[in-house]
Design a protein around this motif. Structure first.
Motif, PDB file in Angstrom:
ATOM      1  N   UNK A   1      26.832  15.307  -0.665  1.00 55.35           N
ATOM      2  CA  UNK A   1      26.627  15.965   0.629  1.00 55.35           C
ATOM      3  C   UNK A   1      25.158  16.248   0.914  1.00 55.35           C
ATOM      4  N   UNK A   2      24.321  16.121  -0.088  1.00 55.70           N
ATOM      5  CA  UNK A   2      22.928  16.522   0.065  1.00 55.70           C
ATOM      6  C   UNK A   2      22.161  15.743   1.109  1.00 55.70           C
ATOM      7  N   UNK A   3      22.434  14.446   1.230  1.00 46.55           N
ATOM      8  CA  UNK A   3      21.690  13.632   2.185  1.00 46.55           C
ATOM      9  C   UNK A   3      21.867  14.144   3.609  1.00 46.55           C
ATOM     10  N   UNK A   4      23.076  14.552   3.953  1.00 46.22           N
ATOM     11  CA  UNK A   4      23.325  15.088   5.289  1.00 46.22           C
ATOM     12  C   UNK A   4      22.525  16.367   5.509  1.00 46.22           C
ATOM     13  N   UNK A   5      22.492  17.228   4.499  1.00 43.36           N
ATOM     14  CA  UNK A   5      21.712  18.463   4.625  1.00 43.36           C
ATOM     15  C   UNK A   5      20.230  18.150   4.778  1.00 43.36           C
ATOM     16  N   UNK A   6      19.730  17.172   4.031  1.00 44.86           N
ATOM     17  CA  UNK A   6      18.317  16.799   4.166  1.00 44.86           C
ATOM     18  C   UNK A   6      17.997  16.341   5.582  1.00 44.86           C
ATOM     19  N   UNK A   7      18.879  15.524   6.159  1.00 47.92           N
ATOM     20  CA  UNK A   7      18.645  15.031   7.520  1.00 47.92           C
ATOM     21  C   UNK A   7      18.638  16.185   8.525  1.00 47.92           C
ATOM     22  N   UNK A   8      19.560  17.132   8.361  1.00 52.85           N
ATOM     23  CA  UNK A   8      19.618  18.277   9.274  1.00 52.85           C
ATOM     24  C   UNK A   8      18.377  19.144   9.136  1.00 52.85           C
ATOM     25  N   UNK A   9      17.928  19.334   7.906  1.00 53.19           N
ATOM     26  CA  UNK A   9      16.740  20.161   7.691  1.00 53.19           C
ATOM     27  C   UNK A   9      15.513  19.532   8.348  1.00 53.19           C
ATOM     28  N   UNK A  10      15.353  18.220   8.183  1.00 53.07           N
ATOM     29  CA  UNK A  10      14.213  17.533   8.794  1.00 53.07           C
ATOM     30  C   UNK A  10      14.276  17.630  10.314  1.00 53.07           C
ATOM     31  N   UNK A  11      15.471  17.588  10.869  1.00 53.59           N
ATOM     32  CA  UNK A  11      15.627  17.613  12.328  1.00 53.59           C
ATOM     33  C   UNK A  11      15.161  18.925  12.951  1.00 53.59           C
ATOM     34  N   UNK A  12      15.092  20.004  12.155  1.00 57.29           N
ATOM     35  CA  UNK A  12      14.629  21.287  12.691  1.00 57.29           C
ATOM     36  C   UNK A  12      13.262  21.667  12.136  1.00 57.29           C
ATOM     37  N   UNK A  13      12.577  20.692  11.505  1.00 63.14           N
ATOM     38  CA  UNK A  13      11.221  20.940  11.024  1.00 63.14           C
ATOM     39  C   UNK A  13      11.123  21.483   9.622  1.00 63.14           C
ATOM     40  N   UNK A  14      12.169  21.284   8.788  1.00 59.90           N
ATOM     41  CA  UNK A  14      12.134  21.772   7.418  1.00 59.90           C
ATOM     42  C   UNK A  14      12.451  20.670   6.431  1.00 59.90           C
ATOM     43  N   UNK A  15      12.855  21.065   5.230  1.00 58.03           N
ATOM     44  CA  UNK A  15      13.271  20.105   4.217  1.00 58.03           C
ATOM     45  C   UNK A  15      14.283  20.767   3.301  1.00 58.03           C
ATOM     46  N   UNK A  16      15.071  19.952   2.633  1.00 57.41           N
ATOM     47  CA  UNK A  16      16.084  20.449   1.706  1.00 57.41           C
ATOM     48  C   UNK A  16      15.994  19.671   0.407  1.00 57.41           C
ATOM     49  N   UNK A  17      16.136  20.365  -0.702  1.00 58.77           N
ATOM     50  CA  UNK A  17      16.081  19.733  -2.015  1.00 58.77           C
ATOM     51  C   UNK A  17      17.158  20.332  -2.912  1.00 58.77           C
ATOM     52  N   UNK A  18      17.610  19.513  -3.855  1.00 56.67           N
ATOM     53  CA  UNK A  18      18.578  20.031  -4.812  1.00 56.67           C
ATOM     54  C   UNK A  18      17.847  20.891  -5.837  1.00 56.67           C
ATOM     55  N   UNK A  19      18.358  22.087  -6.066  1.00 55.49           N
ATOM     56  CA  UNK A  19      17.726  23.043  -6.965  1.00 55.49           C
ATOM     57  C   UNK A  19      18.339  23.005  -8.361  1.00 55.49           C
ATOM     58  N   UNK A  20      19.661  22.871  -8.431  1.00 57.39           N
ATOM     59  CA  UNK A  20      20.326  22.876  -9.735  1.00 57.39           C
ATOM     60  C   UNK A  20      21.711  22.276  -9.614  1.00 57.39           C
ATOM     61  N   UNK A  21      22.220  21.825 -10.748  1.00 60.47           N
ATOM     62  CA  UNK A  21      23.603  21.375 -10.853  1.00 60.47           C
ATOM     63  C   UNK A  21      24.387  22.390 -11.667  1.00 60.47           C
TER      64      UNK A  21
END
Length: 382
Positions: A315-335
Motif C-alpha cells: 500500500x505504500x506506493x499509493x501513500x507516496x503518490x498522495x503525499x507528493x500530490x500535496x507537497x510532501x513525501x512518505x517513507x516506510x519507517x519500520x516493519x
C-alpha cells in the motif's frame, strides 16, 4: 575539558587506531551506541564498534544553558541531570529503549544526534539539529575533528556539527556533542477535543495563526471516535488563558503526561504492528488536507505536519503518490518485529533531487573516503 580542534583526548587513542586499522584493511565498521535504532535503514555491514564506554558529562553550565556530553552517555542520564536544574531537551528525543536477548537497550546521546529524531514538540520548538552547538568527530582517516562550539553565535560558513544530526553514522564516529538546553516551562496543560481528522486539522490551522502557547498536538481514533489532544506550555497566565479560550476537556495531569510520553516513545497501541504490517511516516505541509486513502485512520502529529500510517505491504506506493500530490513525501519507517528490515526506504538517498544527492555524496567522500562507516545504512550508495 574539551579538546581543541583536531586534538583528541588521549583516551580516544584506541578508538582512533581501530578506525585507522579498519581503513587500511578496507573493513567496514558498524557504529553502535545503545542499539535502540538498529531497525532504521538497511542492514549494516562490518565489525561492531561499540561506543557505550565513551560516556560521561564533559561540562554543564546551567546558567549558560549549554551541556557538553560524550556520545555513549545514556540519554536518560543526561535528561535526569538536566531535570535536577529544571532544564530539558525541548525537542523531546524519542527513547526506543527495548530488551534484546534478555538485556536492556538504552538510547545514547550520540544515537540521538545521529538518528535526528524528535518528539511531539518538534513543530513548535524545532528539531535536534537546532540544538546542536558543536561536536567532536573521528573521520574515516582517523583524524579527530571539532566543529562549532558552546555558544549560539559561533559559526561562520558551513555548520558541520549540525550536518551530523540525522547522518546515521555514515560520516564518522561522533565522540561528543554540545547541546543548547532550555528551562522547563512553568506551566503545562493538555486539552482533549472529540472530532474527526478534517475538523482536527481545521482547528490546528486556525489556532496556529493565534498567539497561543501551542507545544504539541496529536489526533487519532480510539474505538471509532476521533480525539485531538493539544498540549499547551508556557507562562502560567498564558496557559490558563488559552485553556479558557479553547475549551475542551482537561485530562488529569499525570494521565496526560503518560500519554505524551507514550507518543514520544512510540509505545501507543497504534504503533503495535501485526505480522505483514508496515509503519509509514508522511511528512506533509501542516495545511495539507486529510488524505483520501483506503487505509485505517492515521495518527497525526506536529499540527498536521507528521502523519503515521499502519499499512499492509504494497500500500505504500499509493501513500507516496498522495503525499507528493500535496507537497510532501512518505517513507516506510519500520516493519513488524521479526520481519526483515532491509531495503526500507526511510533512509534512502534515491528519492533525493540530484543536486542534494551530490552534496550528500561529496560529504561522504570527504569524511569517509574508504566508505568504512555504517556501510549499507543509507540506501542508494552510501
Amino acid at each position: 575539558m574539551q579538546s581543541a580542534p583536531g586534538q583528541a583526548p588521549h583516551d580516544l587513542d584506541p578508538l582512533i587506531e581501530r578506525i585507522r586499522d579498519a581503513a587500511a584493511r578496507g573493513v567496514p565498521l558498524c557504529i553502535r551506541g545503545g542499539g535502540t535504532k538498529d531497525f532504521l535503514g538497511g542492514t549494516i555491514e562490518g565489525e561492531l564498534l561499540d561506543l557505550r564506554e565513551l560516556a560521561g558529562i564533559v561540562s554543564y553550565e546551567p546558567s549558560e544553558l549549554v551541556v557538553t556530553v560524550r556520545a555513549g552517555t545514556p540519554l536518560a542520564q543526561l535528561e535526569a541531570l538536566l531535570a535536577q536544574q529544571g532544564q530539558c531537551l525541548p525537542f523531546e528525543p524519542p527513547r526506543h529503549d527495548a530488551v534484546a536477548e534478555g538485556a536492556p537497550l538504552a538510547g545514547t546521546v550520540g544515537g540521538m544526534v545521529a538518528a535526528g529524531l524528535s518528539g511531539p514538540a518538534r513543530a513548535s520548538v524545532g528539531s535536534v539539529r537546532d540544538y546542536v552547538l558543536g561536536a567532536g568527530l573521528i573521520n574515516g582517516r582517523g583524524e579527530h575533528l571539532a566543529f562549532g562550539g558552546t555558544v549560539m553565535k559561533n559559526v561562520a560558513g558551513y555548520d558541520v556539527s549540525r550536518v551530523l544530526a540525522g547522518s546515521m553514522g555514515v560520516l564518522g564516529v561522533i565522540t561528543e556533542v554540545s547541546l543548547k538546553v532550555l528551562p522547563v516551562a512553568p506551566a503545562e496543560a493538555t486539552l482533549a477535543f472529540a472530532c474527526n481528522q478534517t475538523e482536527a486539522l481545521r482547528r490546528l490551522n486556525a489556532w496556529g495563526g493565534q498567539p497561543l502557547p501551542l507545544n504539541a498536538s496529536c489526533w487519532g481514533e480510539q474505538d471509532g471516535q476521533g480525539w485531538l489532544l493539544l498540549r499547551l506550555r508556557g507562562a502560567t497566565a498564558a496557559v490558563e488563558a488559552a485553556c479558557r479560550q479553547l475549551g475542551g476537556d482537561r485530562p488529569e495531569a499525570a494521565q496526560a503526561a503518560a500519554s505524551w510520553t507514550a507518543l514520544r516513545d512510540m509505545q501507543l497501541p497504534f504503533f503495535a504492528l501485526a505480522p505483514g504490517q508496515e509503519l509509514w511516516r508522511a511528512s506533509l505541509p501542516q495545511t495539507a488536507p486529510a488524505l483520501a486513502f483506503d487505509a485505517p485512520p492515521p495518527l497525526v502529529e506536529w499540527h498536521g505536519g507528521q502523519r503515521w500510517y499502519v499499512l499492509q505491504a504494497g500500500q505504500g506506493r499509493r501513500l507516496q503518490d498522495l503525499a507528493v500530490s500535496v507537497g510532501g513525501r512518505a517513507t516506510r519507517f519500520a516493519r513488524a518485529p521479526g520481519e526483515a528490515q532491509d531495503a526500507a526506504p526511510a533512509l534512502s538517498l534515491d528519492s533525493l533531487d540530484p543536486p542534494l544527492r551530490r552534496i550528500h555524496e561529496a560529504l561522504k567522500r570527504e569524511f569517509d573516503p574508504q566508505g568504512i562507516f555504517n556501510r549499507g545504512r543509507l540506501l542508494g550508495g552510501l
